[in-house]
Design a protein around this motif. Structure first.
Motif, PDB file in Angstrom:
ATOM      1  N   ASP A 189     -29.469  19.901  46.758  1.00 25.08           N
ATOM      2  CA  ASP A 189     -29.924  18.595  47.217  1.00 25.08           C
ATOM      3  C   ASP A 189     -31.279  18.808  47.880  1.00 25.08           C
ATOM      4  O   ASP A 189     -31.389  19.552  48.854  1.00 25.08           O
ATOM      5  CB  ASP A 189     -28.914  18.040  48.223  1.00 25.08           C
TER       6      ASP A 189
ATOM      7  N   GLN B 253     -29.198  11.946  46.575  1.00 27.68           N
ATOM      8  CA  GLN B 253     -29.899  11.188  45.544  1.00 27.68           C
ATOM      9  C   GLN B 253     -30.775  12.063  44.657  1.00 27.68           C
ATOM     10  O   GLN B 253     -30.946  11.777  43.476  1.00 27.68           O
ATOM     11  CB  GLN B 253     -30.792  10.118  46.200  1.00 27.68           C
TER      12      GLN B 253
ATOM     13  N   VAL C 134     -28.782   8.227  41.257  1.00 27.43           N
ATOM     14  CA  VAL C 134     -28.806   9.668  41.502  1.00 27.43           C
ATOM     15  C   VAL C 134     -29.460  10.373  40.314  1.00 27.43           C
ATOM     16  O   VAL C 134     -29.129  10.103  39.154  1.00 27.43           O
ATOM     17  CB  VAL C 134     -27.375  10.208  41.714  1.00 27.43           C
TER      18      VAL C 134
ATOM     19  N   LEU D 160     -35.961   5.560  48.528  1.00 25.06           N
ATOM     20  CA  LEU D 160     -35.438   6.884  48.864  1.00 25.06           C
ATOM     21  C   LEU D 160     -35.584   7.293  50.323  1.00 25.06           C
ATOM     22  O   LEU D 160     -35.059   8.334  50.720  1.00 25.06           O
ATOM     23  CB  LEU D 160     -36.122   7.931  47.978  1.00 25.06           C
TER      24      LEU D 160
END
Length: 259
Positions: free
Chosen positions: A17, A32, A143, A257
């Motif tokens: 991530d 995401q 995602v 985001l």
């Protein structure tokens, strides 16, 4: 960098991530933005775990030869997978193996090759189109996963550009890039990688010569941004003129985001 960025899988490497970083406008969302190596060895349990993450899109930066040699087992039908072979010649061997064949196989020569590669990646038409797809999909939401073979060079540049677009400071961007050296146990994987390369090249290889190719080096990424600066004056202009990510697109990305 913290180990909690690494998502553990049985047979998928370097899956991370790369959200969660602070910017002047907020923090990049977690869960995401993901980066990874390829999925050709993914186990059934890995694929089930990946499916549960509800990834909407994946951008595969590999060439046709790489995808044919090591085809992804994931994603399935619920995730859009994007690749591009335009302008990519059919090759019996990938460029890094050709470079090893032509090299004196000293660590210095391999590092020189990697540095030159990083100067070329941002201007490779095939990769430019894929980076454009990546940013366009991010702008739509959901995602996303960006990956190549090892998830460190082509992917590393794509992730660095993403974080810069979101307003993450350069030191943090470089630290995220360098985290690959902790996320992947290169020493443990070296014997197997060396054996596979030797089989394909029919040539003995020195592990010390392979090391600059298997890890990442801050000098590599510096070479990318030096070249971008020389050709376009900086990342902002490059992203606008080459990747189509101008002020409006950046504002949209930050709205989606940053939290």
């Amino acid at each position: 960098m913290t180990p909690d960025r690494i998502v553990d899988f049985e047979r998928v490497l370097n899956f991370r991530d790369f959200g969660g970083y602070d910017t002047p406008q907020g923090r990049v969302a977690r869960g995401q933005l993901f980066r990874s190596a390829a999925f050709h060895e993914a186990s059934d349990a890995d694929m089930a775990k990946l499916d549960a993450m509800e990834v909407r899109f994946l951008v595969d930066l590999r060439r046709a030869e790489e995808r044919s040699h090591e085809p992804n087992r994931w994603p399935g039908e619920n995730c859009r997978s994007i690749s591009n072979d335009e302008g990519a010649p059919a090759m019996a061997l990938p460029p890094h193996l050709v470079a090893l064949l032509q090299s004196d196989l000293s660590p210095a020569s391999v590092k020189q090759y990697m540095t030159s590669l990083y100067r070329e990646i941002p201007f490779d038409p095939r990769l430019i189109k894929l980076y454009r797809h990546w940013f366009a999909e991010l702008g739509e939401g959901g995602v996303g996963v960006i990956h190549c073979a090892a998830g460190k060079d082509r992917t590393g540049i794509g992730c660095a550009l993403t974080l810069m677009a979101l307003g993450v400071d350069e030191d943090t961007v470089f630290a995220d890039y360098e985290f690959t050296n902790q996320a992947v146990d290169i020493e443990a994987r070296m014997p197997r990688i060396q054996q596979r390369m030797e089989e394909r090249l029919a040539r003995k290889l020195d592990p010390e010569a392979l090391r600059p190719m298997l890890g990442v080096d801050l000098d590599y990424l510096r070479a990318t941004f030096e070249t971008i600066g020389a050709r376009h004056g900086g990342v902002v202009t490059y992203m606008r003129d080459v990747l189509g990510v101008g002020a409006a697109e950046i504002e949209n990305l930050r709205t989606r985001l940053l939290v």
